[in-house]
Design a protein around this motif. Structure first.
Motif, PDB file in Angstrom:
ATOM      1  N   LEU A 372      39.363 111.232  47.732  1.00 51.12           N
ATOM      2  CA  LEU A 372      38.038 110.626  48.394  1.00 51.12           C
ATOM      3  C   LEU A 372      37.774 109.376  47.681  1.00 51.12           C
ATOM      4  O   LEU A 372      37.554 109.464  46.670  1.00 51.12           O
ATOM      5  N   ASN A 429      30.202 108.696  51.405  1.00 50.68           N
ATOM      6  CA  ASN A 429      30.226 108.895  52.984  1.00 50.68           C
ATOM      7  C   ASN A 429      29.795 107.613  53.654  1.00 50.68           C
ATOM      8  O   ASN A 429      30.719 106.992  54.408  1.00 50.68           O
ATOM      9  N   THR A 511      33.822 107.447  55.234  1.00 48.10           N
ATOM     10  CA  THR A 511      34.491 108.643  56.178  1.00 48.10           C
ATOM     11  C   THR A 511      34.004 108.515  57.712  1.00 48.10           C
ATOM     12  O   THR A 511      32.983 107.732  58.025  1.00 48.10           O
ATOM     13  N   PHE A 538      39.721 107.909  54.448  1.00 51.40           N
ATOM     14  CA  PHE A 538      38.726 107.826  53.444  1.00 51.40           C
ATOM     15  C   PHE A 538      39.480 107.670  51.830  1.00 51.40           C
ATOM     16  O   PHE A 538      38.752 107.991  51.003  1.00 51.40           O
TER      17      PHE A 538
END
Length: 610
Positions: A372, A429, A511, A538
């Protein structure tokens, strides 16, 4: 299939029972004392897990106790107690690990020598680490840890019957027949008479740690460490389980304020089901760093973050900083927040329930590690005079109700004084600017002032809707203003401000998830480019930039998407006025004439629950 369903149902029932019997109200005394290293001056910890140098393997984890039925009475387990019966007006505590209940006064009455001697006036708890006094070859571990109970609620593990039949002479009284033991690790039951037959049989007394055996930190894996400032170190190197990849011990971080402040009873449930030394109630950065120091070398270990998006970002940043790139303990999520966007994206669910907790505990060991991206924000103060000239005048129309939208006019209100800077410099995020961030900012400010009003995720969402009503004019008269009058957007060196002139929020996505489950970039194939834009990924070191108008802010909740602006590797957002910003669940206000530079800042391993 039927056995699996039965195990699932029984597990959920047990968790629900624990939640009902472990209700916990706020206790400032508890919050002040429950730290990884904090302890009472006497050396005896008043609350929480004892990590001090005086800790014994069988130390209790004391927490305040509140019975759901306050009229009911309990018996104090202290052998020296003169008033053994506990009533609703008594002050007492319990150890959720072994369900022991005592008057709180006994904790201060017991001397250190008595507390840590072999002849203590309190029954011991189950072992949680390898005690220095144990010199044998682990023969006392991986065995049932029996605790007496008045009657069995499950069939006996030895005779397979719930009730024991009388012998041919009929000499056993009813109390003896119903009495038994429960294993504090695997929750198996055994009649007292059956236990007499197996207590000295090593094979029959072997414990597999039950439903969650593959994620429990076994006591023999945790040792005292004189060269570790945390006093403990976890390692499997001397254990026969050292190469067993089916075992994936999980370290839990629990935010006590998440989920409408339900995090504390969630913590209590985990302490009962697992080794209490693998569950950490978040206090500050030192709690995280010390926990990672203890468990960083544990083979195949994983992390579970129990909280909302802000909590997840906080712990993930610690993992990036603590470990070399992509070598960190991979992290899963148990969603306790309101939005839980990253939890949704990674397949861990959108909210906490008893069933969700049981599924998380059974699934986290086999979840798949994935990379991530992490993104860094850097703030730069701009020349205010130059900014006014550069941005030009604000667009007016005959529908204009005021010179500026409300979130610009009210930027200097005292309620925002504690939210003038981001709590960290990274996000995983999303980050957004404009109207949507203004609503989140007001919600967050109110929750900070009056936390007692926010007691459940559902109630939190109702309060969020109520806060959004304050911006009725901004939504209704969106044609009268646009976000492009207040910010300049530069993506990979290209000025794209003109593309946001008819919009009211700018969102940067790492994301797909945003705003409690929406996907404003839209669902795209993982192999096909759409309108010159690649599918979201991501881990591709690219960030998606999109714009939302007031209509799209509503429609994204029913499956529509926003307006795609760019996919790029770096973004610069220049503000000419004070602006609310929303970053991974944590809103804040930035002063006017500020530039926000957003660049890639490494990757972290997380767990995808496919």
């Amino acid at each position: 299939m039927s056995n699996a369903t039965s195990n699932l149902d029984s597990g959920i029932e047990e968790i629900q029972h624990l939640e009902e019997t472990c209700k916990l109200t706020d206790s400032s005394d508890y919050e002040q004392k429950n730290s990884l290293t904090r302890q009472e001056p006497s050396g005896f910890p008043m609350y929480g897990v004892d990590w001090s140098k005086h800790a014994k393997s069988t130390s209790h984890c004391w927490l305040p106790y509140l019975s759901k039925k306050m009229s009911s009475s309990r018996l104090c387990a202290c052998l020296l107690c003169q008033k053994s019966q506990l009533r609703s007006d008594s002050s007492f505590v319990e150890c959720p690990t072994c369900s022991l209940i005592v008057h709180s006064a006994h904790l201060s009455e017991l001397t250190e020598a008595d507390t840590y001697s072999d002849q203590c006036s309190l029954p011991p708890c189950r072992s949680s680490f390898m005690d220095d006094s144990i010199t044998d070859d682990n023969t006392t571990y991986d065995q049932h840890c029996w605790s007496p109970i008045s009657n069995l609620s499950k069939p006996c593990t030895y005779c397979k019957n719930k009730k024991l039949k009388t012998n041919s002479n009929g000499r056993h009284d009813q109390e003896m027949l119903e009495a038994g033991f429960v294993c504090m690790w695997c929750s198996r039951h055994c009649h007292r008479l059956c236990w007499e037959n197996i207590k000295n049989d090593a094979n029959n007394n072997q414990c597999d740690y039950g439903e969650f055996g593959n994620i429990i930190v076994r006591p023999q894996w945790l040792h005292r460490a004189t060269n570790n400032p945390c006093r403990f170190q976890a390692c499997m190197s001397k254990s026969p389980d050292a190469n067993d990849n089916s075992l994936a011990p999980v370290i839990f971080f629990v935010n006590k304020l998440s989920g409408g402040q339900k995090g504390q009873e969630f913590y209590r449930t985990l302490v009962r089901l697992l080794n209490p030394r693998q569950v950490f109630l978040l206090e500050d950065d030192s709690t995280v760093t010390q926990a990672l120091e203890i468990y960083s070398s544990l083979h195949n270990a994983r992390v579970c973050i129990c909280g909302g998006d802000g909590t997840v970002g906080w712990i993930l940043s610690h993992l990036v900083d603590r470990f070399p790139s992509l070598t960190n303990l991979p992290a899963g999520i148990c969603p306790l927040g309101t939005g839980n966007d990253l939890s949704r994206v990674l397949g861990w669910g959108n909210e906490y329930t008893s069933a969700r907790l049981f599924k998380t505990l059974t699934e986290i060991a086999r979840a798949h590690p994935v990379a991530l991206d992490r993104w860094k924000i850097h703030l730069e103060t701009l020349d205010p005079d130059a900014s006014d000239v550069e941005f030009g005048t604000i667009h007016r129309s005959r529908f204009s109700f005021r010179e500026h939208p409300k979130f610009i006019r009210n930027a200097e209100l005292p309620v925002y004084d504690n939210h003038r800077a981001p709590i960290n410099s990274f996000f995983f995020n999303y980050i957004s600017f404009g109207l949507d961030a203004a609503v989140v900012m007001d919600f967050h400010a109110r929750r900070t002032r009056d936390p007692s009003e926010f007691t459940s995720p559902f109630k939190n969402k109702l309060m969020f809707i109520n806060e959004s009503r304050k911006y009725f004019n901004e939504f209704a008269f969106g044609i009268a203003w646009n976000i492009g009058s207040y910010i300049r957007l530069i993506c990979d060196g290209q000025d794209l401000t003109n593309t946001i002139r008819n919009y009211h929020s700018v969102v940067l996505l790492n994301t797909p998830g945003f705003g409690s489950g929406t996907q404003p970039w839209g669902r795209t194939s993982t192999t096909t480019a759409v309108n010159d834009f690649e599918a979201q990924d991501f881990s591709d070191r690219m960030i998606e930039v999109l714009a939302l108008n007031t209509t799209q802010m509503a429609l994204i909740h029913v499956g529509f998407r926003g307006t795609r602006i760019a996919q790029c590797r770096q973004v610069r957002v220049e503000l000419s006025h004070p602006m609310p910003v929303h970053m991974d669940g944590e809103p804040f206000y930035l002063a006017g004439s500020t530039a926000v530079d957003i660049t890639h800042a490494g990757q972290v391993m997380v767990l995808s629950n496919e």
